[in-house]
Design an enzyme around this catalytic site. Structure first.
Site, mmCIF file in Angstrom:
data_model
loop_
_atom_site.group_PDB
_atom_site.id
_atom_site.type_symbol
_atom_site.label_atom_id
_atom_site.label_comp_id
_atom_site.label_asym_id
_atom_site.label_seq_id
_atom_site.Cartn_x
_atom_site.Cartn_y
_atom_site.Cartn_z
ATOM 1 N N LYS A 1 -10.150 -0.449 11.194
ATOM 2 C CA LYS A 1 -10.083 -1.813 10.304
ATOM 3 C C LYS A 1 -10.520 -2.999 11.030
ATOM 4 O O LYS A 1 -10.796 -4.092 10.424
ATOM 5 C CB LYS A 1 -8.963 -1.970 9.355
ATOM 6 C CG LYS A 1 -8.674 -0.983 8.302
ATOM 7 C CD LYS A 1 -7.594 -1.499 7.254
ATOM 8 C CE LYS A 1 -7.241 -0.288 6.726
ATOM 9 N NZ LYS A 1 -7.982 0.367 5.602
ATOM 10 N N CYS B 1 -4.629 2.464 -3.616
ATOM 11 C CA CYS B 1 -3.597 3.219 -3.251
ATOM 12 C C CYS B 1 -2.340 2.053 -2.989
ATOM 13 O O CYS B 1 -1.606 1.974 -2.250
ATOM 14 C CB CYS B 1 -3.537 3.474 -1.724
ATOM 15 S SG CYS B 1 -4.747 4.725 -1.306
ATOM 16 N N ASP C 1 3.556 -3.751 7.478
ATOM 17 C CA ASP C 1 2.247 -3.290 7.308
ATOM 18 C C ASP C 1 1.223 -3.987 8.083
ATOM 19 O O ASP C 1 1.031 -4.958 7.157
ATOM 20 C CB ASP C 1 2.108 -2.465 6.221
ATOM 21 C CG ASP C 1 0.749 -1.797 5.805
ATOM 22 O OD1 ASP C 1 0.004 -1.961 6.854
ATOM 23 O OD2 ASP C 1 0.515 -1.429 4.684
ATOM 24 N N GLN D 1 -4.029 -4.531 7.069
ATOM 25 C CA GLN D 1 -4.876 -5.638 6.748
ATOM 26 C C GLN D 1 -4.721 -7.006 7.743
ATOM 27 O O GLN D 1 -5.732 -7.656 8.044
ATOM 28 C CB GLN D 1 -5.033 -6.183 5.268
ATOM 29 C CG GLN D 1 -5.264 -4.746 4.444
ATOM 30 C CD GLN D 1 -6.550 -4.536 4.691
ATOM 31 O OE1 GLN D 1 -7.619 -5.050 5.048
ATOM 32 N NE2 GLN D 1 -6.889 -3.134 4.228
ATOM 33 N N HIS E 1 0.903 -1.178 0.000
ATOM 34 C CA HIS E 1 0.014 0.175 -0.079
ATOM 35 C C HIS E 1 0.848 1.227 0.031
ATOM 36 O O HIS E 1 2.027 1.288 0.423
ATOM 37 C CB HIS E 1 -0.812 -0.145 1.208
ATOM 38 C CG HIS E 1 -1.874 1.209 1.601
ATOM 39 N ND1 HIS E 1 -1.439 2.143 1.658
ATOM 40 C CD2 HIS E 1 -3.261 1.113 1.349
ATOM 41 C CE1 HIS E 1 -2.611 2.971 1.824
ATOM 42 N NE2 HIS E 1 -3.787 2.394 1.541
#
Lengths: 157, 425
Positions: free
Chosen positions: B242, B382, B216, B219, B139
């Site tokens: 999220k 993104c 990251d 998710q 991302h």
């Protein structure tokens, strides 16, 4: 809900989307501008050949959604044969119409009226604007004497 | 793909308990509404999840009963708010497999967490000629800060490419991660392809060469059981919103020794120990990185989100998502013109399902589905370098979570069939 959707995807729009106009190559453009919509990645390549102050040939290659392709295709159809002053007027009217600044669209613009439905879908307005913003930038550069140098615009600016 | 199969930390170990989706949906009042004259089908949880009533009530409670600034107050409300805020920190540490709560930094989101790293760790540790390794499926949040840092420091960006089936291609890892590598930035789970990355091999290669690994987890954290000690990475960043929590809260976890050596990123109140005209000394972890009044209420409510997830059980959530993702991909694959992007091995992918239509642009798909009450995402997500690697301009993405069921997938599939008729393709 179909009514609102049908207003966006009018038959004219879908027709332009399925068989876009203005795809013939323009080898010696007097105006060359690329347009980008960074919010979705859509791109347009615009090339215009001017002969005696009038549009002789136009190439609009729009890689994007139905709305941006149809809008670019209509652009190609509408400005063919028009003078620089006429192009300037048409493109500013279309920009104002899409941005919701005016409802006063001259009748001889024909198919372009179909773009009015886009205004009900705020996230899609940039799709319809893409090719027109490229044209406005290209004409400006042409009048400043560097239309063919290649420039680019973004719908975010 | 035997490489990916090695990391089974995310696989379900024991028979999972089936989620009672009907009961879960009752906790999410927002789902019970009509959009454009149709029952809402929310398939955009990878962008942001919906919030259960308990989280909304926790936010309300804070503002109705004990809103106060934290850490420096000497009154009852301030003490209560401080305790609740710090309880969230301890709860988060526990959720991540029992790390040191001092290693939990609250930020505004994953993006700020990674920018903090690039500005603080990056400024101190990257010099001209150093190499930063970034994967092709990142991302922009785990891509742009590193590319800009590299430009500023005259460092070199190297990439880990993706395979045709949407996994990281680790076959050339030895030549990508070298003694010049200082940092490797990798996503735990792709927000576009759904790929869950095996971090083991990357982490081993990075550590062998003295590099740190930044993950990251935007998710990953919402869908996988996370044990940071087992993952053996150095930094892990993710966002509360999220995973059932409020917006505006991110978490940066880092190894204590790394965080301690890093200078503050944002300066001001709370992050100092002593200030005079002559000298400023910094506060200890984690406060060194939390200048100013933080997002108190939202951090506090995040604890309730973690409770909700743990009550369901992350392994049960994962099992639910594997089954539902498989159903979704299999149903979509049956449709003419629809192509799935991303891996088809369900144990190695999460519930973000990107697809394209041979004849209809993702934005038109999004608008059509919205007219039928179905919320998906359309665009480049993104992740423009990934889109380029895939040879796509954009995709449509349906993402599934705990409150989704087969009926949601059926509605999506039926509506896509209707869409193709509408556009005459």
């Amino acid at each position: 809900m179909n009514e609102r959707l049908d207003d966006l995807y009018r038959d004219i729009i879908l027709d332009h989307y399925r068989s876009p106009r203005g795809r013939n190559p323009v080898d010696r453009p007097d105006i060359a501008t690329d347009g980008y919509n960074p919010s979705c990645g859509d791109e347009v390549e615009l090339k215009v050949e001017i002969d005696q102050d009038r549009v002789k040939n136009i190439h609009v290659d729009c890689r994007g959604c139905a709305i941006s392709v149809a809008s670019g295709s209509m652009l190609a159809e509408v400005i063919k044969g028009k003078s620089i002053d006429e192009i300037k007027e048409i493109s500013h009217v279309v920009r104002a119409m899409l941005k919701g600044d005016t409802d006063d669209i001259p009748e001889d613009l024909g198919d372009l009226d179909a773009l009015k439905g886009v205004r009900q879908f705020p996230v899609r307005i940039k799709c319809a604007l893409l090719a027109w913003l490229a044209l406005i930038e290209g004409v400006k550069n042409f009048e400043e004497g560097h239309g063919a140098d290649g420039s680019s615009i973004s719908t975010e600016e | 793909m035997s490489i990916e199969a090695k990391d089974n930390s995310n696989a379900v170990q024991t028979p999972a308990k089936t989620l009672d989706v009907a009961k879960i949906r009752a906790d999410f009042p927002i789902l019970d509404q009509e959009v454009n004259g149709n029952k809402l089908v929310y398939l955009d949880s990878a962008a942001t999840s919906q919030k259960p009533l308990s989280v909304i009530n926790a936010l309300n409670d804070y503002y109705l009963k004990y809103n106060a600034n934290i850490h420096r107050g000497i009154h009852a409300l301030a003490e209560e708010a401080t305790e609740a805020y710090e309880m969230s920190r301890r709860r988060t540490a526990q959720f991540l497999g029992g790390v040191d709560p001092d290693e939990i930094i609250f930020t505004s989101g994953t993006t700020e967490a990674i920018n903090l790293l690039a500005r603080s760790w990056g400024e101190e540790n990257i010099s001209a000629g150093d190499e930063i390794v970034v994967t092709e499926m990142e991302h922009h949040a785990n891509f742009v800060p590193w590319v800009l840092l590299a430009q500023k420091k005259k460092a070199v960006i190297k990439r880990i490419p993706i395979t045709l089936c949407g996994h990281l291609d680790l076959s050339e890892l030895d030549s990508i991660i070298t003694p010049r590598t200082k940092l490797v930035a990798v996503t735990h789970m792709s927000n576009v392809l759904g790929t869950i990355n095996s971090l083991t091999e990357i982490t081993e290669a990075a550590h062998k060469n003295g590099a740190v690994v930044v993950v990251d987890g935007a998710q990953g954290a919402s869908h996988l059981s996370i044990d940071l000690k087992a993952l053996n990475v150095d930094f892990y960043a993710f966002s509360a919103h999220k995973m059932l929590g409020p917006t505006g809260v991110g978490i940066l976890w880092g190894r204590r020794e790394l965080l301690e050596a890093m200078p503050p990123f944002i300066t001001g109140g709370e992050m100092i120990r002593h200030v005079s005209f002559e000298k400023i000394t910094f506060n200890e972890l984690p406060h060194k990185f939390e200048a100013g009044t933080p997002n108190i209420g939202n951090v506090i409510a995040f604890r309730t989100a973690l409770d909700y997830l743990d009550n369901l059980g992350m392994d049960n959530i994962r099992a639910h998502e594997i089954a539902l993702t498989q159903y979704c991909v299999e149903q979509l694959t049956k449709l003419d013109g629809i192509e799935i992007q991303g891996p088809l091995d369900y144990a190695e992918r999460g519930a973000a399902v990107s697809f394209t239509d041979a004849d209809i642009h993702p934005h038109d798909i999004g608008t059509f589905l919205d007219s039928r009450g179905i919320a998906i995402r359309a665009g480049h997500h993104c992740a423009q370098p990934l889109m380029r690697a895939m040879g796509k301009v954009a995709t449509a993405r349906a993402s599934l979570y705990i409150y989704n069921n087969q009926s949601d997938v059926d509605t999506l599939v039926e509506t896509l069939i209707e869409m193709r008729k509408y556009f005459g393709v």
